[in-house]
Design an enzyme around this catalytic site. Structure first.
Site, PDB file in Angstrom:
ATOM      1  N   HIS A 172       2.485   9.075   0.863  1.00 23.74           N
ATOM      2  CA  HIS A 172       1.205   9.081  -0.201  1.00 23.74           C
ATOM      3  C   HIS A 172       1.543   9.639  -1.322  1.00 23.74           C
ATOM      4  O   HIS A 172       2.220  10.746  -1.235  1.00 23.74           O
ATOM      5  CB  HIS A 172       0.252   9.445   0.608  1.00 23.74           C
ATOM      6  N   HIS A 212       5.483   6.778   6.427  1.00 18.32           N
ATOM      7  CA  HIS A 212       5.281   6.251   5.153  1.00 18.32           C
ATOM      8  C   HIS A 212       4.745   7.459   4.251  1.00 18.32           C
ATOM      9  O   HIS A 212       4.890   8.389   4.801  1.00 18.32           O
ATOM     10  CB  HIS A 212       4.147   5.128   5.441  1.00 18.32           C
ATOM     11  N   HIS A 259       0.811  -1.236  -0.145  1.00 18.82           N
ATOM     12  CA  HIS A 259      -0.018   0.105  -0.098  1.00 18.82           C
ATOM     13  C   HIS A 259       0.898   1.165  -0.035  1.00 18.82           C
ATOM     14  O   HIS A 259       0.508   2.250  -0.440  1.00 18.82           O
ATOM     15  CB  HIS A 259      -0.807   0.108   1.317  1.00 18.82           C
ATOM     16  N   HIS A 319       3.725  10.704   6.321  1.00 20.56           N
ATOM     17  CA  HIS A 319       3.113  10.559   7.551  1.00 20.56           C
ATOM     18  C   HIS A 319       3.983  10.034   8.689  1.00 20.56           C
ATOM     19  O   HIS A 319       4.564   8.946   8.431  1.00 20.56           O
ATOM     20  CB  HIS A 319       1.754   9.720   7.338  1.00 20.56           C
ATOM     21  N   THR A 349      -5.755   6.857   7.663  1.00 23.97           N
ATOM     22  CA  THR A 349      -6.304   7.321   6.407  1.00 23.97           C
ATOM     23  C   THR A 349      -6.398   5.958   5.508  1.00 23.97           C
ATOM     24  O   THR A 349      -6.679   5.919   4.425  1.00 23.97           O
ATOM     25  CB  THR A 349      -5.632   8.137   5.602  1.00 23.97           C
TER      26      THR A 349
HETATM   27 ZN   LIG Z   1      -0.795   7.699   5.901  1.00 21.03          ZN
END
Ligand SMILES: [Zn+2]
Length: 269
Positions: free
Chosen positions: A132, A130, A104, A149, A217
C-alpha cells in the site's frame, strides 16, 4: 402493383430481421450484465471509493457496518499495559513468489508452502505479500511512505496479517527483483520471480509488534483478522517508492474507529 408488393415484402423482412437482431442482442446482453455485477469494482476514490464500499455490493456490508475495522491509528501511549497470554512465533525462511497487478495493488503470491506464523501452536501459512502507498496504519497519527501486508491463513480460514512499514532510505535488495518485474497494469501476465526472497532478511531486526483484532483493509472488509504491525520500519530507496506510486499513487484505506479494542505490544519470536 407487383413492385409495391415486393417493396412491402422486403420492408417486412427487414423489420423482422431487425426485431430478431435486437431481441437476440438483449438476450445476449443479460448474462454479461450479471457477470459485471459479480465482479463489480471498488476503488480508492470517487463513486466506488472507501465511503461507498458497503454500497458497491451486499457482500461488502462489513466495510460500513463493522466495528472491528482496519487500518487504525496506533497511539503508542494507549497500548494495553497487561500481557497477552499468547505465544506468537515466526517460521520464516526463503520463499518463491509470482507477482501480478490486480488493479488494486501488486500482489506477490507465495509458491513456497513452508513459511508460517504460529499463534499458540496453530499454523497460519503465508500465502502472499501486497503493498500500500502510503501506509494504511498510523503510529501516533503519522503515516509511513508505504506498508507491506504479509497475509497468512489457517486450514480453516482464520487470518493473520503482518503489517510492515516502509520508509525512504537505502535500496531494498530483497525486493529488487520483484520491483524489476513489477507489472504496470492488470493486463500484464503473472510474472514468476527466479530467486527466492529471504523473508527473515526482509523483516526488521527488532520484532516488536502492535497486536489487535481487525479486518481486511479492502472489500469485503472481513473481520476477525489477527493484526501484527511491526514497530520498526524497513527501508526502500526513493526510486523504489516512486516506482510503486507511479502505478498506485494512493491505495490506502482511511483510518477506522478503534471502538472498544485493545492494542497490545508484544515481541515476535
Ligand atoms: Zn493490505
Amino acid at each position: 402493383m407487383k413492385k409495391n408488393y415486393v417493396i412491402a415484402y422486403v420492408t417486412f423482412a427487414i423489420v423482422l430481421a431487425l426485431v430478431a437482431y435486437y431481441t437476440m442482442e438483449t438476450t445476449e446482453q443479460a448474462p454479461v450484465e450479471s457477470e459485471e455485477q459479480l465482479t463489480v469494482n471498488w476503488s480508492y476514490d470517487g463513486e466506488t471509493g472507501p465511503q461507498q464500499w458497503m454500497n458497491v455490493s451486499a457482500d461488502y456490508a462489513a466495510c460500513g457496518r463493522g466495528e472491528l475495522q482496519s487500518p487504525i491509528n496506533i497511539e503508542v501511549s494507549n497500548t494495553a499495559k497487561e500481557e497477552l497470554d499468547e505465544e506468537v512465533k515466526l517460521n520464516y525462511e526463503k520463499a518463491l513468489f509470482e507477482i501480478e497487478n490486480n488493479g488494486h495493488t501488486i500482489e506477490a503470491n507465495s509458491t513456497t508452502p513452508d513459511n508460517s506464523l504460529m499463534i499458540n501452536d496453530e499454523e497460519y501459512k503465508l500465502t502472499g505479500i501486497h503493498f500500500h502507498s502510503p501506509s494504511e496504519h498510523q503510529i501516533n497519527g503519522q503515516y509511513f511512505d508505504m506498508e507491506a501486508h504479509l497475509f497468512h491463513e489457517t486450514k480453516d480460514g482464520k487470518m493473520a496479517i503482518i503489517g510492515l512499514f516502509i520508509e525512504s532510505g537505502e535500496e531494498n535488495k530483497e525486493l529488487a527483483e520483484m520491483w524489476a518485474n513489477m507489472p504496470k497494469d492488470g493486463a500484464e501476465a503473472v510474472k514468476v520471480l527466479k530467486n527466492p526472497i529471504n523473508l527473515d532478511q526482509l523483516l526488521p531486526e527488532e520484532k516488536n509488534v502492535y497486536q489487535y483484532v481487525g479486518s481486511l483493509t479492502s472489500p469485503p472488509c472481513t473481520e476477525g483478522v489477527n493484526w501484527f504491525v511491526l514497530e520498526q520500519p524497513i527501508e526502500m530507496s526513493n526510486e523504489q517508492i516512486n516506482q510503486f506510486s507511479s502505478i498506485f499513487l494512493q491505495n490506502n484505506r482511511p483510518i477506522q474507529q478503534l471502538n472498544n479494542r485493545d492494542v497490545y505490544k508484544i515481541e515476535l519470536d
